[in-house]
Design a protein around this motif. Structure first.
Motif, PDB file in Angstrom:
ATOM      1  N   ASP A 391     -51.874  36.530 -36.159  1.00  0.00           N
ATOM      2  CA  ASP A 391     -50.590  36.039 -35.665  1.00  0.00           C
ATOM      3  C   ASP A 391     -50.175  34.801 -36.464  1.00  0.00           C
ATOM      4  OD1 ASP A 391     -50.624  38.035 -33.819  1.00  0.00           O
ATOM      5  OD2 ASP A 391     -51.066  36.756 -32.090  1.00  0.00           O
ATOM      6  N   LEU A 392     -48.892  34.489 -36.404  1.00  0.00           N
ATOM      7  CA  LEU A 392     -48.361  33.304 -37.075  1.00  0.00           C
ATOM      8  C   LEU A 392     -47.835  32.352 -36.002  1.00  0.00           C
ATOM      9  CD1 LEU A 392     -46.206  35.225 -39.738  1.00  0.00           C
ATOM     10  CD2 LEU A 392     -48.633  34.608 -39.888  1.00  0.00           C
ATOM     11  N   GLN A 393     -48.024  31.039 -36.203  1.00  0.00           N
ATOM     12  CA  GLN A 393     -47.552  30.131 -35.174  1.00  0.00           C
ATOM     13  C   GLN A 393     -47.209  28.753 -35.734  1.00  0.00           C
ATOM     14  OE1 GLN A 393     -50.568  29.566 -32.172  1.00  0.00           O
ATOM     15  NE2 GLN A 393     -51.668  28.019 -33.358  1.00  0.00           N
ATOM     16  N   GLY A 394     -46.467  28.023 -34.939  1.00  0.00           N
ATOM     17  CA  GLY A 394     -46.163  26.621 -35.213  1.00  0.00           C
ATOM     18  C   GLY A 394     -46.313  25.838 -33.923  1.00  0.00           C
ATOM     19  N   VAL A 395     -46.798  24.600 -34.008  1.00  0.00           N
ATOM     20  CA  VAL A 395     -47.074  23.787 -32.816  1.00  0.00           C
ATOM     21  C   VAL A 395     -46.485  22.393 -33.016  1.00  0.00           C
ATOM     22  CG1 VAL A 395     -48.850  22.874 -31.279  1.00  0.00           C
ATOM     23  CG2 VAL A 395     -49.225  25.070 -32.429  1.00  0.00           C
ATOM     24  N   VAL A 396     -45.848  21.869 -31.962  1.00  0.00           N
ATOM     25  CA  VAL A 396     -45.335  20.490 -31.962  1.00  0.00           C
ATOM     26  C   VAL A 396     -45.783  19.821 -30.667  1.00  0.00           C
ATOM     27  CG1 VAL A 396     -43.292  19.020 -31.914  1.00  0.00           C
ATOM     28  CG2 VAL A 396     -43.324  21.044 -33.366  1.00  0.00           C
ATOM     29  N   GLY A 397     -46.277  18.587 -30.780  1.00  0.00           N
ATOM     30  CA  GLY A 397     -46.675  17.860 -29.574  1.00  0.00           C
ATOM     31  C   GLY A 397     -47.806  16.889 -29.862  1.00  0.00           C
ATOM     32  N   PRO A 398     -48.131  16.060 -28.897  1.00  0.00           N
ATOM     33  CA  PRO A 398     -47.533  16.000 -27.546  1.00  0.00           C
ATOM     34  C   PRO A 398     -46.149  15.358 -27.546  1.00  0.00           C
ATOM     35  CG  PRO A 398     -49.192  14.298 -27.803  1.00  0.00           C
ATOM     36  CD  PRO A 398     -49.248  15.102 -29.070  1.00  0.00           C
ATOM     37  N   ILE A 399     -45.342  15.745 -26.554  1.00  0.00           N
ATOM     38  CA  ILE A 399     -43.967  15.276 -26.443  1.00  0.00           C
ATOM     39  C   ILE A 399     -43.762  14.691 -25.046  1.00  0.00           C
ATOM     40  CG2 ILE A 399     -41.553  15.998 -26.455  1.00  0.00           C
ATOM     41  CD1 ILE A 399     -42.527  18.408 -28.203  1.00  0.00           C
ATOM     42  N   GLN A 400     -43.217  13.480 -25.013  1.00  0.00           N
ATOM     43  CA  GLN A 400     -42.837  12.880 -23.741  1.00  0.00           C
ATOM     44  C   GLN A 400     -41.547  13.563 -23.265  1.00  0.00           C
ATOM     45  OE1 GLN A 400     -44.521  10.641 -21.911  1.00  0.00           O
ATOM     46  NE2 GLN A 400     -46.174  10.637 -23.450  1.00  0.00           N
ATOM     47  N   LEU A 401     -41.681  14.374 -22.239  1.00  0.00           N
ATOM     48  CA  LEU A 401     -40.582  15.248 -21.838  1.00  0.00           C
ATOM     49  C   LEU A 401     -39.330  14.458 -21.440  1.00  0.00           C
ATOM     50  CD1 LEU A 401     -39.910  18.231 -21.459  1.00  0.00           C
ATOM     51  CD2 LEU A 401     -40.690  18.045 -19.102  1.00  0.00           C
ATOM     52  N   ARG A 402     -39.519  13.390 -20.664  1.00  0.00           N
ATOM     53  CA  ARG A 402     -38.365  12.649 -20.168  1.00  0.00           C
ATOM     54  C   ARG A 402     -37.685  11.840 -21.265  1.00  0.00           C
ATOM     55  NH1 ARG A 402     -37.952  15.586 -15.668  1.00  0.00           N
ATOM     56  NH2 ARG A 402     -39.957  15.686 -14.577  1.00  0.00           N
ATOM     57  N   ALA A 403     -38.452  11.523 -22.311  1.00  0.00           N
ATOM     58  CA  ALA A 403     -37.884  10.678 -23.368  1.00  0.00           C
ATOM     59  C   ALA A 403     -37.285  11.489 -24.512  1.00  0.00           C
ATOM     60  CB  ALA A 403     -38.986   9.748 -23.914  1.00  0.00           C
ATOM     61  N   GLN A 404     -37.450  12.808 -24.485  1.00  0.00           N
ATOM     62  CA  GLN A 404     -36.978  13.649 -25.577  1.00  0.00           C
ATOM     63  C   GLN A 404     -35.553  14.119 -25.293  1.00  0.00           C
ATOM     64  OE1 GLN A 404     -38.685  14.285 -28.458  1.00  0.00           O
ATOM     65  NE2 GLN A 404     -36.747  15.196 -29.141  1.00  0.00           N
ATOM     66  N   ASN A 405     -34.589  13.518 -26.018  1.00  0.00           N
ATOM     67  CA  ASN A 405     -33.195  13.868 -25.814  1.00  0.00           C
ATOM     68  C   ASN A 405     -32.613  14.686 -26.960  1.00  0.00           C
ATOM     69  OD1 ASN A 405     -33.036  12.444 -23.333  1.00  0.00           O
ATOM     70  ND2 ASN A 405     -32.845  10.517 -24.478  1.00  0.00           N
ATOM     71  N   GLU A 406     -33.234  14.594 -28.139  1.00  0.00           N
ATOM     72  CA  GLU A 406     -32.743  15.297 -29.310  1.00  0.00           C
ATOM     73  C   GLU A 406     -33.463  16.642 -29.468  1.00  0.00           C
ATOM     74  OE1 GLU A 406     -30.252  14.295 -31.201  1.00  0.00           O
ATOM     75  OE2 GLU A 406     -30.015  12.525 -29.904  1.00  0.00           O
ATOM     76  N   PRO A 407     -32.802  17.649 -30.070  1.00  0.00           N
ATOM     77  CA  PRO A 407     -33.478  18.932 -30.317  1.00  0.00           C
ATOM     78  C   PRO A 407     -34.677  18.763 -31.238  1.00  0.00           C
ATOM     79  CG  PRO A 407     -31.104  19.156 -30.561  1.00  0.00           C
ATOM     80  CD  PRO A 407     -31.387  17.676 -30.458  1.00  0.00           C
ATOM     81  N   LEU A 408     -35.724  19.493 -30.931  1.00  0.00           N
ATOM     82  CA  LEU A 408     -36.934  19.475 -31.752  1.00  0.00           C
ATOM     83  C   LEU A 408     -36.864  20.562 -32.813  1.00  0.00           C
ATOM     84  CD1 LEU A 408     -39.712  19.034 -29.040  1.00  0.00           C
ATOM     85  CD2 LEU A 408     -39.182  17.405 -30.858  1.00  0.00           C
ATOM     86  N   ASN A 409     -37.375  20.269 -33.999  1.00  0.00           N
ATOM     87  CA  ASN A 409     -37.449  21.264 -35.067  1.00  0.00           C
ATOM     88  C   ASN A 409     -38.871  21.838 -35.089  1.00  0.00           C
ATOM     89  OD1 ASN A 409     -36.582  22.791 -37.254  1.00  0.00           O
ATOM     90  ND2 ASN A 409     -37.340  21.282 -38.722  1.00  0.00           N
ATOM     91  N   LEU A 410     -39.002  23.115 -34.799  1.00  0.00           N
ATOM     92  CA  LEU A 410     -40.318  23.765 -34.712  1.00  0.00           C
ATOM     93  C   LEU A 410     -40.397  24.864 -35.784  1.00  0.00           C
ATOM     94  CD1 LEU A 410     -43.037  24.272 -33.372  1.00  0.00           C
ATOM     95  CD2 LEU A 410     -41.877  25.563 -31.582  1.00  0.00           C
ATOM     96  N   VAL A 411     -41.324  24.688 -36.753  1.00  0.00           N
ATOM     97  CA  VAL A 411     -41.480  25.621 -37.845  1.00  0.00           C
ATOM     98  C   VAL A 411     -42.770  26.417 -37.671  1.00  0.00           C
ATOM     99  CG1 VAL A 411     -41.657  25.896 -40.368  1.00  0.00           C
ATOM    100  CG2 VAL A 411     -40.223  24.065 -39.405  1.00  0.00           C
ATOM    101  N   ILE A 412     -42.666  27.713 -37.766  1.00  0.00           N
ATOM    102  CA  ILE A 412     -43.863  28.585 -37.707  1.00  0.00           C
ATOM    103  C   ILE A 412     -44.459  28.623 -39.109  1.00  0.00           C
ATOM    104  CG2 ILE A 412     -44.687  30.922 -37.209  1.00  0.00           C
ATOM    105  CD1 ILE A 412     -42.221  31.256 -35.392  1.00  0.00           C
ATOM    106  N   ASP A 413     -45.583  27.925 -39.298  1.00  0.00           N
ATOM    107  CA  ASP A 413     -46.140  27.747 -40.647  1.00  0.00           C
ATOM    108  C   ASP A 413     -47.646  27.881 -40.707  1.00  0.00           C
ATOM    109  OD1 ASP A 413     -46.771  25.502 -39.259  1.00  0.00           O
ATOM    110  OD2 ASP A 413     -45.770  24.081 -40.602  1.00  0.00           O
ATOM    111  N   GLN A 414     -48.271  28.415 -39.638  1.00  0.00           N
ATOM    112  CA  GLN A 414     -49.729  28.530 -39.611  1.00  0.00           C
ATOM    113  C   GLN A 414     -50.142  29.971 -39.351  1.00  0.00           C
ATOM    114  OE1 GLN A 414     -51.239  25.791 -36.642  1.00  0.00           O
ATOM    115  NE2 GLN A 414     -49.664  24.259 -37.127  1.00  0.00           N
ATOM    116  N   LEU A 415     -51.304  30.341 -39.854  1.00  0.00           N
ATOM    117  CA  LEU A 415     -51.894  31.664 -39.616  1.00  0.00           C
ATOM    118  C   LEU A 415     -53.003  31.517 -38.591  1.00  0.00           C
ATOM    119  CD1 LEU A 415     -52.038  34.679 -40.466  1.00  0.00           C
ATOM    120  CD2 LEU A 415     -53.773  33.984 -42.138  1.00  0.00           C
ATOM    121  N   VAL A 416     -52.932  32.259 -37.507  1.00  0.00           N
ATOM    122  CA  VAL A 416     -53.957  32.195 -36.462  1.00  0.00           C
ATOM    123  C   VAL A 416     -55.228  32.875 -36.970  1.00  0.00           C
ATOM    124  CG1 VAL A 416     -54.569  32.869 -34.115  1.00  0.00           C
ATOM    125  CG2 VAL A 416     -52.214  32.207 -34.651  1.00  0.00           C
ATOM    126  N   GLN A 417     -56.342  32.136 -36.927  1.00  0.00           N
ATOM    127  CA  GLN A 417     -57.634  32.656 -37.404  1.00  0.00           C
ATOM    128  C   GLN A 417     -58.432  33.261 -36.260  1.00  0.00           C
ATOM    129  OE1 GLN A 417     -58.258  32.762 -40.615  1.00  0.00           O
ATOM    130  NE2 GLN A 417     -56.409  31.615 -41.157  1.00  0.00           N
TER     131      GLN A 417
END
Length: 417
Positions: A391-417
């Motif tokens: 599988d292919l995946q991208g991960v972002v975090g940790p993110i403070q949910l209440r403080a995140q007001n702008e859209p996050l850019n999430l790129v799928i750039d890893q191969l699941v081993q």
């Protein structure tokens, strides 16, 4: 089949005998009495004419010499009439007609009976029933060996490739063994056979769609095409409604899922899977109610997270447009239970999504219940929500949910081993 054909032969012989025996009697009596009747008539005519000649001689109308010549001529005529070559043409014609009728009866009765049976009988159905009995016996001899059962069933279908029930049995057997690609081919052939015979192929297309759905794990383009073919000829086809319900449930469209499954029960209350379907309807209705209650809470200030998801250029060649993409948020403390999930395909990337409480997996696991989250986007080659090698995946975090007001850019750039 042997008993059937013996019965047919006996009935044909009986019918022929009922008609032919009287005809034979007529022919026999005609051949024996016609000659005698003809000779008697000729002699009577000879005697009448001879009496007339004698009267003419006595009256002096003819001379002795003329009487002698006419007498000799009359005798020759009598002899000629007695010869076989002088048979009456009308008699010969009548006799030929009688013989022709007899031949037509002997040949025509069985031929006509067979032609009528082909038109109004069910000879093919009888053959299929007999074939199915023999096949089940052959499969029983294979014991509990699935591969041997399949081999014998395929061999039988090679002998009679137009057997509808045989292809249906093969497809269901392959489904049981989770050989979905082969099952789809069997159901495709079944649909073609049914269409060629003028029967509704909707059920076969529904089973095709089911095999494709299990194979791909999602409502892919081929699955949709098979569903369209099934529902075009039968809007109430059961397998198709079941698949649409499962797909809707997976995408958290619970009210739609309940509607599709409820329709199956309404159309067929005695469905073998009625109890399981009713349970599915109840569960979908429950989740639909919870979903409806969550939406006002979200509108009043529930948590949400905006994402821009894309596929890294280095992995472009490793994903197909139809591959499933799961986008989810989960607690950053290591808990694997997703708080919000949305499902897309590679063909839709890049895509903007918003995760919120309406996408929760349950009332106790909502996005608003967490302070810090981790966001994952994963291309699943198998269509399964669980990560698997390849599988292919991208991960972002940790993110403070209440403080995140702008859209996050999430790129799928890893191969699941």
């Amino acid at each position: 089949m042997t008993v059937f054909w013996l019965a047919i032969v006996l009935l044909a012989v009986l019918a022929i005998a009922i008609i032919a025996v009287p005809l034979l009697s007529i022919l026999k009596s005609g051949s024996q009495g016609a000659g005698a009747r003809r000779d008697t008539a000729n002699v009577a005519l000879f005697e009448d004419r001879l009496t007339e000649l004698r009267a003419e001689l006595k009256a002096g109308q003819i001379s002795d010499a003329e009487f002698h010549d006419l007498h000799i001529e009359l005798e020759k005529s009598l002899l000629n009439d007695a010869e076989p070559g002088a048979q009456n043409t009308a008699y010969r014609s009548s006799r030929m007609r009688q013989i022709l009728v007899l031949v037509l009866v002997v040949v025509g009765v069985p031929v006509t009976a067979l032609l009528m049976y082909q038109q109004v009988g069910d000879y093919k159905g009888l053959r299929q029933v007999e074939w199915m009995k023999e096949t089940r016996l052959q499969l029983a001899l294979a014991g509990n060996d699935p591969e041997e059962i399949l081999r014998r069933l395929r061999d039988r279908l090679l002998e009679q490739p137009d057997h509808v029930e045989g292809w249906a049995l093969l497809g269901r057997s392959l489904m049981t063994m989770q050989r979905y690609a082969e099952a789809e081919e069997a159901f495709r052939h079944l649909a073609e056979l049914l269409a060629a015979e003028g029967e509704n192929p909707a059920g076969a297309h529904g089973l095709r769609a089911q095999a494709l759905f299990f194979k791909e794990g999602r409502l892919s383009a081929p699955v949709r095409a098979a569903l369209e073919q099934a529902l075009k000829t039968d809007p109430n086809e059961g397998s198709s409604l079941s698949i649409l319900g499962v797909a809707a449930f997976q995408e958290q469209r619970y009210a739609e899922a309940a509607k599709f499954w409820r329709r199956i029960i309404e159309l067929n209350p005695n469905d073998p899977n009625a109890a399981a379907i009713r349970n599915g309807v109840a569960r979908a209705e429950q989740l639909a109610a919870e979903q409806a209650n969550q939406q006002p809470a979200q509108a009043a200030g529930g948590a949400s997270l905006q994402l821009q998801v894309s596929l890294g250029e280095s992995l472009n060649g490793q994903a197909e447009p139809g591959d499933t993409v799961f986008i989810l948020a989960r607690p950053a403390d290591g808990t694997r239970m997703p708080l919000a999930v949305v499902r897309k395909t590679v063909g839709e990337l890049p895509v903007s999504v918003t995760l919120d409480d309406s996408m929760a997996m349950g009332p106790m696991a909502k996005l608003s219940s967490a302070e810090t989250v981790e966001v994952v986007a994963r291309v699943s080659k198998s269509g399964s929500p669980q990560p698997q090698p390849g599988d292919l995946q991208g991960v972002v975090g940790p993110i403070q949910l209440r403080a995140q007001n702008e859209p996050l850019n999430l790129v799928i750039d890893q191969l699941v081993q």
